[in-house]
Design a protein around this motif. Structure first.
Motif, PDB file in Angstrom:
ATOM      1  N   SER A  82       0.813  -1.219   0.000  1.00  0.00           N
ATOM      2  CA  SER A  82       0.000   0.000   0.000  1.00  0.00           C
ATOM      3  C   SER A  82       0.843   1.263   0.000  1.00  0.00           C
ATOM      4  N   ARG A  83       2.164   1.124  -0.100  1.00  0.00           N
ATOM      5  CA  ARG A  83       3.089   2.260  -0.047  1.00  0.00           C
ATOM      6  C   ARG A  83       2.970   3.017   1.269  1.00  0.00           C
ATOM      7  N   GLY A  84       2.720   2.299   2.351  1.00  0.00           N
ATOM      8  CA  GLY A  84       2.603   2.918   3.666  1.00  0.00           C
ATOM      9  C   GLY A  84       3.808   2.603   4.530  1.00  0.00           C
ATOM     10  N   HIS A  85       3.694   2.972   5.814  1.00  0.00           N
ATOM     11  CA  HIS A  85       4.746   2.706   6.790  1.00  0.00           C
ATOM     12  C   HIS A  85       4.109   2.126   8.047  1.00  0.00           C
ATOM     13  N   GLY A  86       4.883   1.372   8.811  1.00  0.00           N
ATOM     14  CA  GLY A  86       4.342   0.696   9.970  1.00  0.00           C
ATOM     15  C   GLY A  86       5.061   1.067  11.251  1.00  0.00           C
ATOM     16  N   LEU A  87       4.304   1.065  12.349  1.00  0.00           N
ATOM     17  CA  LEU A  87       4.853   1.287  13.687  1.00  0.00           C
ATOM     18  C   LEU A  87       4.658   0.009  14.481  1.00  0.00           C
ATOM     19  N   LEU A  88       5.766  -0.653  14.820  1.00  0.00           N
ATOM     20  CA  LEU A  88       5.709  -1.905  15.574  1.00  0.00           C
ATOM     21  C   LEU A  88       5.756  -1.615  17.068  1.00  0.00           C
ATOM     22  N   MET A  89       4.831  -2.201  17.796  1.00  0.00           N
ATOM     23  CA  MET A  89       4.793  -2.042  19.243  1.00  0.00           C
ATOM     24  C   MET A  89       4.986  -3.411  19.873  1.00  0.00           C
ATOM     25  N   GLY A  90       6.078  -3.570  20.604  1.00  0.00           N
ATOM     26  CA  GLY A  90       6.337  -4.862  21.230  1.00  0.00           C
ATOM     27  C   GLY A  90       7.561  -4.796  22.123  1.00  0.00           C
ATOM     28  N   VAL A  91       7.612  -5.694  23.080  1.00  0.00           N
ATOM     29  CA  VAL A  91       8.742  -5.727  24.013  1.00  0.00           C
ATOM     30  C   VAL A  91       9.978  -6.246  23.282  1.00  0.00           C
ATOM     31  N   PRO A  92      11.165  -6.040  23.845  1.00  0.00           N
ATOM     32  CA  PRO A  92      12.383  -6.538  23.178  1.00  0.00           C
ATOM     33  C   PRO A  92      12.401  -8.065  23.103  1.00  0.00           C
ATOM     34  N   GLY A  93      13.145  -8.571  22.120  1.00  0.00           N
ATOM     35  CA  GLY A  93      13.370 -10.008  22.015  1.00  0.00           C
ATOM     36  C   GLY A  93      12.335 -10.771  21.233  1.00  0.00           C
ATOM     37  N   LEU A  94      11.509 -10.073  20.434  1.00  0.00           N
ATOM     38  CA  LEU A  94      10.463 -10.755  19.669  1.00  0.00           C
ATOM     39  C   LEU A  94      10.812 -10.846  18.179  1.00  0.00           C
ATOM     40  N   ALA A  95      12.077 -10.724  17.838  1.00  0.00           N
ATOM     41  CA  ALA A  95      12.596 -10.926  16.460  1.00  0.00           C
ATOM     42  C   ALA A  95      12.115  -9.866  15.485  1.00  0.00           C
ATOM     43  N   LYS A  96      11.892  -8.653  15.966  1.00  0.00           N
ATOM     44  CA  LYS A  96      11.439  -7.587  15.061  1.00  0.00           C
ATOM     45  C   LYS A  96      12.528  -7.255  14.038  1.00  0.00           C
ATOM     46  N   THR A  97      13.757  -7.075  14.498  1.00  0.00           N
ATOM     47  CA  THR A  97      14.854  -6.751  13.582  1.00  0.00           C
ATOM     48  C   THR A  97      15.114  -7.885  12.604  1.00  0.00           C
ATOM     49  N   LEU A  98      15.144  -9.108  13.104  1.00  0.00           N
ATOM     50  CA  LEU A  98      15.379 -10.273  12.241  1.00  0.00           C
ATOM     51  C   LEU A  98      14.275 -10.397  11.198  1.00  0.00           C
TER      52      LEU A  98
END
Length: 375
Positions: A82-98
């Motif tokens: 959709s050519r949008g951007h996302g804001l991830l909300m979550g505690v550390p260690g949930l593999a967001k970067t990976l």
């Protein structure tokens, strides 16, 4: 259950319209006033089928390194399409970067991770002019690109840097370019930002104001895996070898898919339902129910309407459909509206949050359609 309509052609070439209840909204796109005056051509339909197949392949590749988090992957892909951007909300260690890094590899896109800290400066993101000595001893400024010049950006803990630095990223998100030394520089396409916030620690942070939150298409909630997924994590991610990922699609193909999503037709009644739902979120307006006036401080603006429609188009395509239905809007309502509805103290004291408000909004629309069906 959702109200739909069915047009039946009689032998006399006249038409009659009958209302019916169905799990999904179905409609004939050739009906005048349905909003489906244009439909996808055969090439576009073939492209939708191809995207659906590559979507399954892509998720299979991600499953080599990411266990669970299916809805997070789905919402990230809808954002990209959709050519949008996302804001991830979550505690550390949930593999967001990976997860984001793996997605960029599968799509053969450049990836940059920016760790936001209190001393981060705008030039650390956008780049800066450096004085260099050229030919014949002449000195001139040369622009050195910052990490923003990538296809996928992970803005880690965006609320830990001051507003001046946040605004540099948000300009790039909105305009797809950066301004340095009075010169505009275009960013590579496709361009997608995923920012993260830690919901636990708030000391020493600079929360994004509502006007900046509104620039993010989705608020993507990353939760803990279930017990079976955590057992798989214990067994499969503690070895010595890492699985290699294969490229599924490339940048130019992704851009063609983004254009394809924009062409997906939307019926008029879906447009009307989206507008009605967003207008109901605004307290003290004529469209707001009594409970919205009671619980909500601030509702959603027109950008929510745009993102609901664009997200519904992407959801329809990922499900292999050639037209948007109301179930597609319901699928993206929570990630689009959660950060655009502000509840007041009374709501918080009663345990009511924005997710509860969204559920009631969808329930109200279902009830209204059911009443129309019974008339």
């Amino acid at each position: 259950m959702i109200l739909g309509s069915l047009r039946i052609k009689l032998p006399s070439n006249d038409f009659i319209t009958t209302n019916y209840m169905h799990k999904y909204i179905l409609l004939d796109t050739d009906v005048p006033g349905s909003g489906g005056g244009t439909t996808l051509n055969e090439d576009d339909k073939s492209a939708v089928d191809q995207l659906r197949g590559q979507y399954d392949t892509l998720k299979g590749e991600l499953a080599k390194v990411i266990i669970g988090q299916d809805h997070v992957v789905d919402e990230m892909l809808m954002c990209i399409l959709s050519r949008g951007h996302g804001l991830l909300m979550g505690v550390p260690g949930l593999a967001k970067t990976l997860m984001v890094n793996s997605l960029s590899k599968i799509m053969s896109l450049d990836f940059s991770r920016i760790q936001f800290t209190p001393d981060l400066m705008p030039s650390d993101i956008t780049g800066t002019d450096i004085l260099q000595e050229g030919e014949a001893g002449r000195r001139q400024f040369e622009f050195v690109k910052g990490p923003i010049f990538s296809n996928i950006i992970l803005a880690d803990e965006i609320n830990r840097t001051p507003p001046k630095t946040q605004s540099a990223l948000l300009e790039a998100m909105q305009e797809h370019r950066v301004t340095t030394g009075g010169e505009h520089r275009e960013l590579p396409q496709p361009f997608f930002v995923l920012a993260t916030q830690n919901p636990i620690e708030q000391e020493g942070t600079y929360p994004l104001p509502e006007a900046q939150l509104d620039r993010f298409m989705f608020l993507i909630t990353v939760d803990y895996p279930n017990v079976e997924e955590e057992r798989r994590i214990a067994r499969e991610t503690t070895g010595t070898s890492a699985n290699s990922l294969s490229e599924v699609i490339d940048g130019p193909t992704l851009q063609r898919y983004q254009s394809l999503v924009e062409r997906v037709p939307v019926p008029d009644h879906v447009y009307d339902g989206v507008v009605d739902m967003v207008r109901m979120t605004r307290p003290k307006s004529d469209d707001a129910p009594e409970w919205v006036n009671k619980w909500v401080t601030w509702g959603s603006g027109p950008r929510a309407i745009q993102y609901l429609v664009r997200g519904a188009k992407a959801h329809a395509v990922l499900k292999g459909r050639y037209i948007v239905g109301w179930e597609d809007v319901e699928a993206v309502a929570k990630p689009v509206l959660t950060h655009r509805i502000l509840t007041n103290f009374q709501a918080q004291s009663e345990g009511v949050d924005s997710l509860f408000v969204i559920e009631k909004l969808l329930e109200n629309i279902r009830d209204r359609e059911a009443e129309l069906a019974n008339q």
